[in-house]
Every structure is written in structure tokens, then in C-alpha cells.
Design an enzyme around this catalytic site. Structure first.
Site, mmCIF file in Angstrom:
data_model
loop_
_atom_site.group_PDB
_atom_site.id
_atom_site.type_symbol
_atom_site.label_atom_id
_atom_site.label_comp_id
_atom_site.label_asym_id
_atom_site.label_seq_id
_atom_site.Cartn_x
_atom_site.Cartn_y
_atom_site.Cartn_z
ATOM 1 N N VAL A 61 0.847 -1.195 0.000
ATOM 2 C CA VAL A 61 0.000 0.000 0.000
ATOM 3 C C VAL A 61 0.887 1.251 0.000
ATOM 4 O O VAL A 61 1.852 1.321 0.765
ATOM 5 C CB VAL A 61 -0.907 0.018 1.265
ATOM 6 C CG1 VAL A 61 -1.799 1.252 1.273
ATOM 7 C CG2 VAL A 61 -1.745 -1.253 1.350
ATOM 8 N N GLY A 106 4.610 4.058 2.752
ATOM 9 C CA GLY A 106 4.100 2.782 2.250
ATOM 10 C C GLY A 106 4.160 1.723 3.331
ATOM 11 O O GLY A 106 4.779 1.927 4.380
ATOM 12 N N LYS A 107 3.512 0.629 3.113
ATOM 13 C CA LYS A 107 3.598 -0.526 4.021
ATOM 14 C C LYS A 107 3.069 -1.728 3.265
ATOM 15 O O LYS A 107 2.243 -1.582 2.363
ATOM 16 C CB LYS A 107 2.730 -0.293 5.259
ATOM 17 C CG LYS A 107 3.186 -1.052 6.486
ATOM 18 C CD LYS A 107 4.353 -0.329 7.140
ATOM 19 C CE LYS A 107 4.688 -0.854 8.494
ATOM 20 N NZ LYS A 107 5.565 0.084 9.217
ATOM 21 N N GLY A 108 3.538 -2.898 3.636
ATOM 22 C CA GLY A 108 3.042 -4.084 2.951
ATOM 23 C C GLY A 108 3.315 -5.331 3.751
ATOM 24 O O GLY A 108 3.834 -5.261 4.871
#
Ligand code: GLU
Length: 417
Positions: A61, A106-108
Site C-alpha cells: 500500500v 508505504g507498508k506491505g
């Protein structure tokens, strides 16, 4: 709703709205920052050791990329979901702005239980996931790093997979890499080091001596364990530590090295002989000056907030305090150093590593360590000054500073097309 009723994305939206109101943000800024910029959901098929194929779900994301490439960790966790990742990505947007790094947020991660995977399964899962999200990744677009249940080994596989797909060596595509691939020695302890920088500064502002003060730490992983060591070395007593399986207490101070040795052998702090066992529900009520949540989101809810004895809560984890928990802490006069400031040392070290990869010239470690410390210190001063001027909590001030900086970049770029 996730995590026992705590919804991190709703909490993020509420905190953002408060900051929008405080800065008088216009409709454009409000609407753009109230949704993730993009979110890629992928299926990750993995051949398991017994020969069958299991399909995991994963995401990457991006919240906002006005200030630079999306930056943020990858986590492997059985309860992972996209709303949680969106909240964590937004926190990265603000965090990077607060320490003034040229990154967006962001992050995932992958929904899986890494404790149930063999080394081979973990590597195949990492590589296939890296392939599935490779459209987004790259030094100028999106730069992942370690997070919950991921480490430098995972980052090494990630960098190798990307380099194989795109051709050539791309060290700037990942941070928190092994030293042999261009990682930096200071990265591993950078989040906890940044927490200590903020803690020293906040205790000095409040007139509380660090030496002899007591701390309780929830979580004894990548952040909690080095932090316990740093706090004890700085002369504090770490009187209680909790993890998912239990909690230990010693009013004279737990020995962090012995505790780390116990955890290496047993996988948990529970049963540590250098202290007495206490229930995890008793943990937050242990007397201390400083409480450090260093585990997962939603840990300090209303109940925990009511019994916390500390004068200062310093958020080493991301999103550890619920909205209602926050309100209780504020009404009780507990000073909270928020996650997007307190734990920004990790991403600041990532920035230095990214710069190193891009310039092709390694930092002298002493210089890098000083940059890390001074960036954290400056960010703390800026948030403290804003809180003081606006007469608001450090959390609200940190959100205001983050939103102001992101807004400046958004407006300077203008809206495409
Ligand atoms: N996972 C860390 C964080 O939440 C570091 C992220 C990064 O370095 O990109 O801040």
C-alpha cells in the site's frame, strides 16, 4: 474492525482530521490524504515442503508519495489486513515528513504465520511476494524495509529477487539489508536508539532524571530487546517486560542480556529466572516512570491506559495506543511521545542506507550515527515547540507538523494532469 475492536485506519482518519482542522487544510488536501494513493493486493502461491501449494494473500500500500518514493516496512503476520496496512502507510507518510526525509509512506506484507514456515518456505514466499509487487518497487518509487517478523535475511532475498527480475544490482531498492549487501551496522538498533534520543529529550523537558528511573517494556523483539539493553546501559531499571506469552517483573531491574539469552532459548520472556512471573493483565500497572509499548497496534486501550503508572509513554511500536486509550492518558496527565516521532529512528537509518546505495560510497559509521541522532533530536524539538505553541499534546503536534510538510509538497507539485 480488527485487533479486538481496534480499527487502525479509522483511528488514523480521526487523527488526520484533527490535524486538518488545526492547520486549516483545504478540501483538496483533506480528500487526497484521507485515502491511500494505491493498494496492490496479490496472491502468493508457495510450494510447501510436503509438496502441496498454498496460496497466501499479500499487499503493498502507498499512502502518499508527494515528498518522494514510498517508504515503509514489510510484515508477515497471520492477522494482517489491508486497512491496517493503509493506516501504517499513512503513519509512514507523516513519520518521514516529521524527520524531514525525502520519502512518502508505504507498508506491505503477507498474511501468514512465519513461525509455522520452514526456512525454505519462508524464502520461496518472500521471493514470490517480491515478484508479485515488483511493479511498484525500486529506489525511485518504493523502498521496503524490515518490520514485524521480517529481518535482514528477508531483505536480502527481496533485493536479490528484484535484482534478478530487473537486471543488475539494485541495492537502493531495499533497506535493512545484510551488511554484505550494502546494509549498515547502525540499522538494527536504530529504532531503539531513536526512542532513547526522544526519551532523553522528553525527560529533560519534564525535569525527570533518566538515571535510576524505571521502565516497563511491552515486546521483546527487534525493538524491545535492544531498547531494554540501551535503557539499562543508560542507568535506567527495566522493571518489567511482557510479550505474547507472558510477563516478568523485577523491581531491582531485569538483566537484558540474561533475558535475551532466555528468549533465544525459549522463544518468550515467560519463565525467566531473573524475575518473577506476572500476568500480562498486571503488566501495565507495574510502577514505573516510563512505559514503552514495543509490540503491535492497539496495545494501550482504555483499560491499560487507566492503570498505567508511568509519567511518560513512549511509543516504540506503530499505532500502539487506541483513540480512547489516548483520551484516558491525556486526562491523567501522562505525556505520550507518539510513534510517528518516537520510532522514526528506523526509517532515518533506512534513509542513510538508501543514500549510501545511491551514492555508491559508504558512510563512516561515526558520521552516520551522529546524523541519525541529530535528525531525531531536531524532530523532537520541532514537535515539542509546536505542542508548546499550540498548547496541544505531542501526538497532535506531530500530526500537525507531518500534515503541514506533506501539504507543502502536495501543493508545490500541483494536481496532475
Ligand atoms: N518498519 C520501520 C517503521 O515502521 C522502518 C520502515 C523503513 O525503514 O522503511 O518505521
Amino acid at each position: 474492525m480488527v485487533n479486538g475492536g481496534f480499527d487502525p485506519w479509522q483511528a488514523m482518519l480521526e487523527r488526520l482530521r484533527d490535524a486538518f482542522d488545526l492547520v486549516g487544510a483545504d478540501e483538496y488536501v483533506r480528500s487526497v490524504l484521507s485515502v491511500p494513493r494505491r493498494s496492490l493486493e496479490v496472491s502468493v502461491p508457495v510450494r510447501m515442503d510436503d509438496g502441496h501449494v498454498e496460496v497466501f494473500k499479500g499487499w503493498r500500500v502507498h499512502h502518499d508519495t508527494s515528498r518522494g518514493p514510498a517508504k515503509g516496512g514489510l510484515r508477515f503476520h497471520p492477522l494482517l489486513n489491508v486497512d491496517e496496512l493503509a493506516a501504517l502507510a499513512a503513519a509512514m507518510t507523516l513519520k518521514c515528513a516529521i524527520v524531514d526525509l525525502p520519502f512518502g509512506g508505504g507498508k506491505g506484507g503477507v498474511r501468514c504465520d512465519p513461525t509455522k514456515l520452514s526456512d525454505g518456505e519462508l524464502e520461496r514466499l518472500t521471493r514470490r511476494f517480491a515478484y508479485e509487487i515488483s511493479w511498484l518497487l525500486g529506489p525511485d518509487s518504493d523502498v521496503p524495509a524490515p518490520d514485524v517478523n521480517t529481518d535482514e535475511r528477508v531483505m536480502g532475498w527481496l533485493m536479490d529477487t528484484l535484482s534478478m527480475i530487473k537486471g543488475g544490482n539494485i541495492p537502493g531498492s531495499v533497506t535493512g539489508k545484510p551488511l554484505a549487501l550494502g546494509g549498515m551496522p547502525l540499522h538494527a538498533g536504530a529504532t531503539s536508539g531513536g526512542v532513547v534520543t526522544c526519551l532523553r529529550a522528553v525527560l529533560a523537558e519534564l525535569g525527570i532524571g533518566l538515571t535510576g528511573s524505571r521502565a516497563v517494556i511491552q515486546g521483546f523483539g527487534k525493538v524491545g530487546a535492544p531498547l531494554a539493553y540501551l535503557l539499562a546501559s543508560a542507568g535506567m531499571r527495566v522493571v518489567a517486560v511482557a510479550d505474547v506469552a507472558g510477563a516478568v517483573y523485577n523491581p531491582g531491574g531485569l538483566d537484558p542480556s540474561q533475558l535475551a539469552a532466555h528468549v533465544a532459548e525459549h522463544g518468550t520472556v515467560a519463565g525467566f529466572k531473573g524475575g518473577q512471573s506476572i500476568g500480562t493483565e498486571e503488566f501495565w500497572s507495574v510502577e514505573s516512570e516510563v512505559a514503552v509499548p514495543a509490540a503491535l497496534e492497539g496495545a494501550i486501550d482504555t483499560e491499560a491506559a487507566k492503570v498505567i503508572q508511568a509519567k511518560v509513554v513512549i511509543e516504540a511500536a506503530n499505532g500502539p495506543t487506541t483513540l480512547s486509550g489516548d483520551a484516558v492518558l491525556e486526562s491523567r496527565g501522562v505525556v505520550v511521545v507518539p510513534d510517528i516521532l518516537a520510532n522514526a529512528g528506523g526509517v532515518t537509518a533506512s534513509y542513510l542506507e538508501w543514500v549510501q546505495a545511491r551514492q555508491g560510497y559508504a558512510w563512516e559509521q561515526r558520521v552516520a550515527a551522529e546524523r541519525l541522532r541529530s535528525k531525531m533530536d531536531l524532530a523532537f524539538r520541532e514537535v515539542w515547540a509546536k505542542a508548546d505553541r499550540l498548547k496541544i499534546s505531542l501526538r497532535r503536534a506531530a500530526y500537525v507538523l507531518g500534515v503541514e510538510r506533506v501539504t507543502e509538497a502536495l501543493l508545490a507539485r500541483g494536481l496532475f494532469p
